[in-house]
Design an enzyme around this catalytic site. Structure first.
Site, PDB file in Angstrom:
ATOM      1  N   LYS A   3      -5.837  31.255  -7.090  1.00 18.03           N
ATOM      2  CA  LYS A   3      -4.881  30.851  -8.133  1.00 18.03           C
ATOM      3  C   LYS A   3      -5.040  29.367  -8.460  1.00 18.03           C
ATOM      4  O   LYS A   3      -5.223  28.986  -9.616  1.00 18.03           O
ATOM      5  CB  LYS A   3      -3.442  31.115  -7.658  1.00 18.03           C
ATOM      6  CG  LYS A   3      -2.384  30.437  -8.538  1.00 18.03           C
ATOM      7  CD  LYS A   3      -0.980  30.760  -8.102  1.00 18.03           C
ATOM      8  CE  LYS A   3      -0.399  29.891  -7.013  1.00 18.03           C
ATOM      9  NZ  LYS A   3       0.031  28.539  -7.449  1.00 18.03           N
ATOM     10  N   ASN A   4      -4.969  28.530  -7.423  1.00 14.19           N
ATOM     11  CA  ASN A   4      -4.947  27.094  -7.678  1.00 14.19           C
ATOM     12  C   ASN A   4      -6.302  26.566  -8.132  1.00 14.19           C
ATOM     13  O   ASN A   4      -6.378  25.605  -8.899  1.00 14.19           O
ATOM     14  CB  ASN A   4      -4.424  26.348  -6.442  1.00 14.19           C
ATOM     15  CG  ASN A   4      -2.953  26.678  -6.186  1.00 14.19           C
ATOM     16  OD1 ASN A   4      -2.255  27.142  -7.087  1.00 14.19           O
ATOM     17  ND2 ASN A   4      -2.485  26.456  -4.970  1.00 14.19           N
ATOM     18  N   CYS A  41      11.664  21.372  -8.296  1.00 14.06           N
ATOM     19  CA  CYS A  41      11.660  22.838  -8.244  1.00 14.06           C
ATOM     20  C   CYS A  41      12.150  23.290  -6.879  1.00 14.06           C
ATOM     21  O   CYS A  41      12.597  22.494  -6.065  1.00 14.06           O
ATOM     22  CB  CYS A  41      10.268  23.371  -8.524  1.00 14.06           C
ATOM     23  SG  CYS A  41       9.138  23.021  -7.202  1.00 14.06           S
ATOM     24  N   ARG A  57       8.529  17.095  -6.235  1.00 10.51           N
ATOM     25  CA  ARG A  57       7.229  17.160  -6.905  1.00 10.51           C
ATOM     26  C   ARG A  57       7.057  16.165  -8.056  1.00 10.51           C
ATOM     27  O   ARG A  57       6.855  16.552  -9.219  1.00 10.51           O
ATOM     28  CB  ARG A  57       6.948  18.590  -7.376  1.00 10.51           C
ATOM     29  CG  ARG A  57       7.006  19.573  -6.229  1.00 10.51           C
ATOM     30  CD  ARG A  57       6.555  20.943  -6.611  1.00 10.51           C
ATOM     31  NE  ARG A  57       5.113  21.074  -6.686  1.00 10.51           N
ATOM     32  CZ  ARG A  57       4.496  22.209  -6.964  1.00 10.51           C
ATOM     33  NH1 ARG A  57       5.186  23.295  -7.216  1.00 10.51           N
ATOM     34  NH2 ARG A  57       3.186  22.273  -7.008  1.00 10.51           N
ATOM     35  N   ASP A  78       1.259  26.050   2.028  1.00 11.42           N
ATOM     36  CA  ASP A  78       1.410  27.341   1.342  1.00 11.42           C
ATOM     37  C   ASP A  78       1.427  28.522   2.311  1.00 11.42           C
ATOM     38  O   ASP A  78       1.802  29.628   1.927  1.00 11.42           O
ATOM     39  CB  ASP A  78       0.273  27.543   0.319  1.00 11.42           C
ATOM     40  CG  ASP A  78       0.352  26.538  -0.814  1.00 11.42           C
ATOM     41  OD1 ASP A  78       1.422  25.927  -0.997  1.00 11.42           O
ATOM     42  OD2 ASP A  78      -0.661  26.356  -1.508  1.00 11.42           O
ATOM     43  N   ARG A  97       3.559  35.717  -9.738  1.00 13.13           N
ATOM     44  CA  ARG A  97       2.914  34.545 -10.352  1.00 13.13           C
ATOM     45  C   ARG A  97       1.609  34.249  -9.621  1.00 13.13           C
ATOM     46  O   ARG A  97       0.710  33.635 -10.181  1.00 13.13           O
ATOM     47  CB  ARG A  97       3.827  33.315 -10.232  1.00 13.13           C
ATOM     48  CG  ARG A  97       5.012  33.316 -11.168  1.00 13.13           C
ATOM     49  CD  ARG A  97       5.802  32.042 -10.995  1.00 13.13           C
ATOM     50  NE  ARG A  97       4.890  30.903 -10.857  1.00 13.13           N
ATOM     51  CZ  ARG A  97       5.128  29.815 -10.144  1.00 13.13           C
ATOM     52  NH1 ARG A  97       6.266  29.694  -9.499  1.00 13.13           N
ATOM     53  NH2 ARG A  97       4.251  28.855 -10.071  1.00 13.13           N
TER      54      ARG A  97
HETATM   55  N1  EPU Z   1       3.176  13.993  -4.763  1.00 15.87           N
HETATM   56  C1  EPU Z   1       3.794  12.831  -5.167  1.00 15.87           C
HETATM   57  N2  EPU Z   1       3.396  12.283  -6.350  1.00 15.87           N
HETATM   58  C2  EPU Z   1       2.452  12.854  -7.140  1.00 15.87           C
HETATM   59  C3  EPU Z   1       1.840  14.050  -6.714  1.00 15.87           C
HETATM   60  C4  EPU Z   1       2.209  14.597  -5.506  1.00 15.87           C
HETATM   61  O1  EPU Z   1       4.646  12.293  -4.480  1.00 15.87           O
HETATM   62  O2  EPU Z   1       2.146  12.299  -8.201  1.00 15.87           O
HETATM   63  C5  EPU Z   1       3.567  14.599  -3.473  1.00 15.87           C
HETATM   64  C6  EPU Z   1       4.216  15.980  -3.672  1.00 15.87           C
HETATM   65  O3  EPU Z   1       5.585  15.878  -3.977  1.00 15.87           O
HETATM   66  C7  EPU Z   1       3.943  16.639  -2.353  1.00 15.87           C
HETATM   67  C8  EPU Z   1       2.588  16.080  -1.960  1.00 15.87           C
HETATM   68  O4  EPU Z   1       2.413  14.881  -2.725  1.00 15.87           O
HETATM   69  O5  EPU Z   1       4.894  16.211  -1.426  1.00 15.87           O
HETATM   70  C9  EPU Z   1       1.406  16.994  -2.189  1.00 15.87           C
HETATM   71  O6  EPU Z   1       1.391  17.433  -3.515  1.00 15.87           O
HETATM   72  P1  EPU Z   1       0.054  17.838  -4.247  1.00 15.87           P
HETATM   73  O7  EPU Z   1      -0.079  16.976  -5.438  1.00 15.87           O
HETATM   74  O8  EPU Z   1      -1.073  17.913  -3.293  1.00 15.87           O
HETATM   75  O9  EPU Z   1       0.415  19.302  -4.731  1.00 15.87           O
HETATM   76  P2  EPU Z   1       0.108  19.920  -6.129  1.00 15.87           P
HETATM   77  O10 EPU Z   1      -1.242  19.544  -6.578  1.00 15.87           O
HETATM   78  O11 EPU Z   1       1.248  19.704  -7.053  1.00 15.87           O
HETATM   79  C10 EPU Z   1      -1.074  22.040  -5.219  1.00 15.87           C
HETATM   80  C11 EPU Z   1      -0.827  23.516  -5.276  1.00 15.87           C
HETATM   81  C12 EPU Z   1       0.346  23.870  -4.394  1.00 15.87           C
HETATM   82  C13 EPU Z   1       0.050  23.412  -2.973  1.00 15.87           C
HETATM   83  C14 EPU Z   1      -0.265  21.907  -2.964  1.00 15.87           C
HETATM   84  C15 EPU Z   1      -0.668  21.383  -1.595  1.00 15.87           C
HETATM   85  C16 EPU Z   1      -1.530  24.045  -7.519  1.00 15.87           C
HETATM   86  C17 EPU Z   1      -1.179  24.570  -8.845  1.00 15.87           C
HETATM   87  N3  EPU Z   1      -0.539  23.924  -6.631  1.00 15.87           N
HETATM   88  O12 EPU Z   1       0.106  21.455  -5.751  1.00 15.87           O
HETATM   89  O13 EPU Z   1       0.424  25.276  -4.415  1.00 15.87           O
HETATM   90  O14 EPU Z   1       1.160  23.664  -2.162  1.00 15.87           O
HETATM   91  O15 EPU Z   1      -1.332  21.625  -3.889  1.00 15.87           O
HETATM   92  O16 EPU Z   1      -1.805  22.031  -1.155  1.00 15.87           O
HETATM   93  O17 EPU Z   1      -2.690  23.782  -7.261  1.00 15.87           O
HETATM   94  C18 EPU Z   1       1.463  27.369  -4.220  1.00 15.87           C
HETATM   95  O18 EPU Z   1       0.361  27.864  -4.539  1.00 15.87           O
HETATM   96  O19 EPU Z   1       2.410  28.051  -3.768  1.00 15.87           O
HETATM   97  C19 EPU Z   1       1.637  25.924  -4.345  1.00 15.87           C
HETATM   98  C20 EPU Z   1       2.818  25.341  -4.344  1.00 15.87           C
END
Ligand code: EPU
Length: 431
Positions: free
Chosen positions: A32-33, A127, A132, A315, A407
């Protein structure tokens, strides 16, 4: 070719009769991601892109709608081949209704900016799993020379040209790393991302971009270097298997004392989980064609700390929590990535679990058995955890709000049923 809208099911409620061992073979779907990040990155490319192994899930449906709304062509076939052509983009503003449906929509910001010099994305608030923020994304794009306004949750970015720069991430965010990597691919000069995320989905995106003509080194490590090029061209690419789906089926097998072969699983993407499975008494065998998981007896308690890759993935924190609920002994889970990812434990308690949480720590005292109850899937992985718990519980569990789960999990009901689970789900049309 069928559009995604016609294919994806939506299931509001799932009923599971517990107590049946899972056994047999299941195939891993595309990530998915990985798929979402690569689909957003197709906006950078002039030319046709053919993507294989795209899962038929709700989030992919939303991203296809996004590509259409921005003027790209995108068609998904029944066998998971997505053909995208974003040679012409007619819009640089992501529709707020689509962004609201899926936070990953923010990943179109960098590609749109790099392609058109202007982009606008309305970012929804916090969320169910945490606040996030996207401050790292904004920091990265600013470092590349864009002016970015972030007013009342609407991000507007503008630039004449993006210029390569050094960007340090305070936390190795997967999304921010992907955002900066895509924008930097069409920037002038070299960008270095320090403390970059090393998730397989980041590496997958880099491999895709390189196949389109980008110059990227270091993906999969903490330092990624991107040398900008003037344009990217079309390609054909296959998305990696979904390591979270693989982990979910492995944990479902563990919880039902099952014997399951997950075809296509890449064990090297699930090292932390496999170590934990061994620790809790589950036999795992990595084979060239997939992963074999055999659980002959009940599981033993363990402690989990979630971390960025290659640490234990957030996850899979909820799915393993469901297994630990009936493990022998007390387990402690520390959630270091998302602050609100323990809500599912309240639902597990309704099924007879003995858990309590304080801030980012959960204590799970294993009980011999859970019993069926009416519970709610408060988010995607919470729903997966409840399914895992229900498969081994006494009696019938009714899980509502299952649309969250669809989803991210392709053909979840039929895959579980093929492994011997007794599952009934109301399927209605998606979108
Ligand atoms: N964070 C910040 N600022 C930012 C971005 C992230 O503080 O600008 C924090 C987030 O709040 C979190 C941490 O950094 O505490 C990690 O967030 P990350 O950016 O790595 O997550 P993401 O890219 O938003 C993706 C996956 C998530 C998965 C995370 C961690 C997608 C669409 N989503 O999210 O997947 O948990 O990486 O591996 O790629 C899921 O599939 O259920 C899911 C939530």
């Amino acid at each position: 070719m069928l559009g995604m809208t016609e294919l994806a099911p939506q299931v509001a409620k799932m009923t599971i009769e517990g107590g049946y061992r899972l056994s047999g073979e299941v195939s891993a779907s595309g990530s998915k991601n990985g798929a979402l990040a690569i689909m957003a990155a197709t906006l950078l490319v002039k030319g046709e892109i053919v993507l294989h192994n795209i899962p038929h899930i709700g989030d992919v449906c939303t991203m296809i709608d996004m590509l259409h709304a921005l003027g790209a062509k995108a068609d998904l076939s029944a066998d998971g081949v997505l053909v995208v052509n974003a040679s012409t983009i007619s819009q640089s503003e992501a529709p707020p209704d689509l962004v609201k449906k899926m936070r990953a929509s923010v990943s179109v910001l960098g590609p749109l900016l790099a392609r058109t010099g202007w982009a606008r994305v309305a970012i929804p608030g916090g969320c169910d799993i945490g606040s996030r923020p996207i401050d790292f994304h904004i920091k990265g794009i600013r470092a590349l020379g864009a002016s970015v306004r972030n007013d009342h949750g609407v991000v507007e970015a503008q630039c004449d040209n993006l210029i390569g720069a050094k960007v340090y991430l305070d936390f190795p965010s997967a999304g921010a790393t992907q955002q900066i990597m895509t924008a930097a691919s069409l920037a002038q000069g070299t960008t270095v991302i320090e403390n970059a995320a090393s998730e397989p989905e980041v590496t997958d995106l880099a491999s895709f971009l390189v196949q389109c003509g980008a110059k990227i080194q270091g993906a999969g490590t903490g330092t990624i270097q991107v040398e900008g090029v003037s344009h990217l061209h079309g390609t054909e690419y296959s998305i990696i298997p979904d390591r979270v789906e693989v982990g979910t089926f492995a944990l479902a097998a563990a919880n039902t004392r099952g014997d399951v072969f997950i075809r296509g699983a890449l064990s090297e993407h699930n090292t932390a989980l496999l170590q934990k499975l061994l620790e809790i008494g589950v036999a795992v065998r990595a084979e060239e064609t997939g992963l074999c998981v055999v659980a002959r007896r009940g599981c033993i308690a363990t402690d989990i700390v979630t971390m960025p890759y290659p640490g234990f993935p957030t996850d899979l924190q909820q799915p393993i929590g469901a297994v630990l609920a009936t493990a022998d002994g007390t387990s402690i889970i520390t959630e270091k990535v998302y602050e609100h990812r323990f809500k599912y434990l309240g639902e597990l308690n309704r099924m007879g679990a003995d858990t309590h949480t304080e801030n980012r720590t959960a204590v799970i005292r294993g009980v011999p058995k859970l019993h069926g109850a009416s519970v709610s899937a408060c988010d995607l992985r919470a729903g997966a955890a409840l399914v895992i718990a229900a498969l081994a519980a006494d009696g019938i569990t009714e899980i509502s709000d299952m649309e969250h789960v669809y989803r991210g999990y392709e053909q979840f009901t039929s895959k579980l049923t093929a492994l011997g689970a007794v599952v009934r789900a109301e399927e209605v049309c998606f979108c």
